[in-house]
Each structure stands twice: as C-alpha cells, then as structure tokens.
Design a protein around this motif. Structure first.
Motif, PDB file in Angstrom:
ATOM      1  N   ASN A  32       0.868  -1.168   0.000  1.00  0.00           N
ATOM      2  CA  ASN A  32       0.000   0.000   0.000  1.00  0.00           C
ATOM      3  C   ASN A  32       0.911   1.227   0.000  1.00  0.00           C
ATOM      4  OD1 ASN A  32      -1.535   2.233   0.838  1.00  0.00           O
ATOM      5  ND2 ASN A  32      -2.988   0.935   1.914  1.00  0.00           N
ATOM      6  N   PRO A  33       0.847   2.052  -1.030  1.00  0.00           N
ATOM      7  CA  PRO A  33       1.777   3.186  -1.097  1.00  0.00           C
ATOM      8  C   PRO A  33       1.549   4.226  -0.005  1.00  0.00           C
ATOM      9  CG  PRO A  33       0.211   3.256  -2.918  1.00  0.00           C
ATOM     10  CD  PRO A  33      -0.017   1.971  -2.190  1.00  0.00           C
ATOM     11  N   ARG A  34       0.345   4.289   0.519  1.00  0.00           N
ATOM     12  CA  ARG A  34       0.046   5.270   1.555  1.00  0.00           C
ATOM     13  C   ARG A  34       0.588   4.837   2.920  1.00  0.00           C
ATOM     14  NH1 ARG A  34      -5.799   7.388   1.278  1.00  0.00           N
ATOM     15  NH2 ARG A  34      -4.896   8.254  -0.596  1.00  0.00           N
ATOM     16  N   THR A  35       0.387   3.542   3.261  1.00  0.00           N
ATOM     17  CA  THR A  35       0.777   3.066   4.590  1.00  0.00           C
ATOM     18  C   THR A  35       2.070   2.263   4.579  1.00  0.00           C
ATOM     19  OG1 THR A  35      -0.456   0.992   4.400  1.00  0.00           O
ATOM     20  CG2 THR A  35      -1.648   2.926   5.264  1.00  0.00           C
ATOM     21  N   GLY A  36       2.457   1.749   3.404  1.00  0.00           N
ATOM     22  CA  GLY A  36       3.638   0.909   3.325  1.00  0.00           C
ATOM     23  C   GLY A  36       3.376  -0.529   3.740  1.00  0.00           C
ATOM     24  N   GLU A  65       2.421  -4.321   3.583  1.00  0.00           N
ATOM     25  CA  GLU A  65       2.446  -5.331   2.539  1.00  0.00           C
ATOM     26  C   GLU A  65       1.167  -6.154   2.568  1.00  0.00           C
ATOM     27  OE1 GLU A  65       5.933  -7.725   2.973  1.00  0.00           O
ATOM     28  OE2 GLU A  65       7.225  -6.200   2.075  1.00  0.00           O
ATOM     29  N   HIS A  66       0.760  -6.645   1.390  1.00  0.00           N
ATOM     30  CA  HIS A  66      -0.395  -7.524   1.308  1.00  0.00           C
ATOM     31  C   HIS A  66      -0.222  -8.451   0.117  1.00  0.00           C
ATOM     32  CE1 HIS A  66      -2.227  -5.240  -2.042  1.00  0.00           C
ATOM     33  NE2 HIS A  66      -1.605  -4.229  -1.478  1.00  0.00           N
ATOM     34  N   ARG A  67      -0.921  -9.580   0.164  1.00  0.00           N
ATOM     35  CA  ARG A  67      -0.835 -10.589  -0.882  1.00  0.00           C
ATOM     36  C   ARG A  67      -1.777 -10.217  -2.028  1.00  0.00           C
ATOM     37  NH1 ARG A  67      -4.337 -14.552  -1.675  1.00  0.00           N
ATOM     38  NH2 ARG A  67      -3.711 -16.332  -2.896  1.00  0.00           N
TER      39      ARG A  67
END
Length: 104
Positions: A66-70, A72-74
């Motif tokens: 997520n570019p806003r929060t950094g 990671e997700h699958r």
C-alpha cells in the motif's frame, strides 16, 4: 489527453459516419464487445487489424505494498487482458521526428 471516450460517444460517431440510426450503431457496438469478451473468456486472442491484439495473460501471486501506509499484502494470482498495439498504432502514437529532435 485527459478526455475519455465512452461507448455512447463511439455509437454516436458510428451513427454519424454510416448513416445508421444511433440505436442500430449502439447495438452493433454492444454485440462486438460481447463477441470480443466471449473470445477472451475462452482464452483466445482477438486481433483487430490496424489497432492491435487483445490477449489474456496469467499473473502470478505476488506481494504488493500500500503506497500510503507501506503495509504489505498478498495479491492473488489472476488473469488480465493486455493490448499489444499494432505497428500502425505505435507509429501513430509516436511524435513526429522533428518534434523528437526539438525535445533533445
């Protein structure tokens, strides 16, 4: 380049260019999109001469961020449609050689 062309606009342009009624032009366009979609669902490529080829590609599972929060997700594996532009379309999108020289 921020203008979006809609199906309605395409239908209107076809009707104006061919003399067909707007309703008929839209119906033809809708049927073409259905046929293209059905072919892609079957895993077939769709070649539109002078425009390009639509193809289905498989994307592997990967980790996104997520570019806003950094955080990671699958990202699950999935299929996507890609456009491989024809040589004529690529050439039409390139700026003229004189403009490219002026940019340098």
């Amino acid at each position: 380049m921020d203008k979006t062309v809609t199906r309605a606009m395409l239908g209107e342009s076809v009707a104006d260019a061919t003399g067909l009624s707007r309703h008929d032009a839209v119906q033809i366009g809708e049927r073409m999109f259905e046929l293209i979609g059905d072919a892609l669902k079957r895993g077939e490529s769709v070649k539109l001469s002078g425009f390009g080829t639509l193809d289905v590609r498989s994307r592997a599972e990967r980790i996104g961020r997520n570019p806003r929060t950094g955080q990671e997700h699958r990202i699950a594996p999935h299929h996507t449609v890609v456009l491989i532009p024809s040589a004529r379309l690529r050439d039409a999108l390139e700026p003229p050689k004189a403009a490219r020289k002026a940019q340098k």
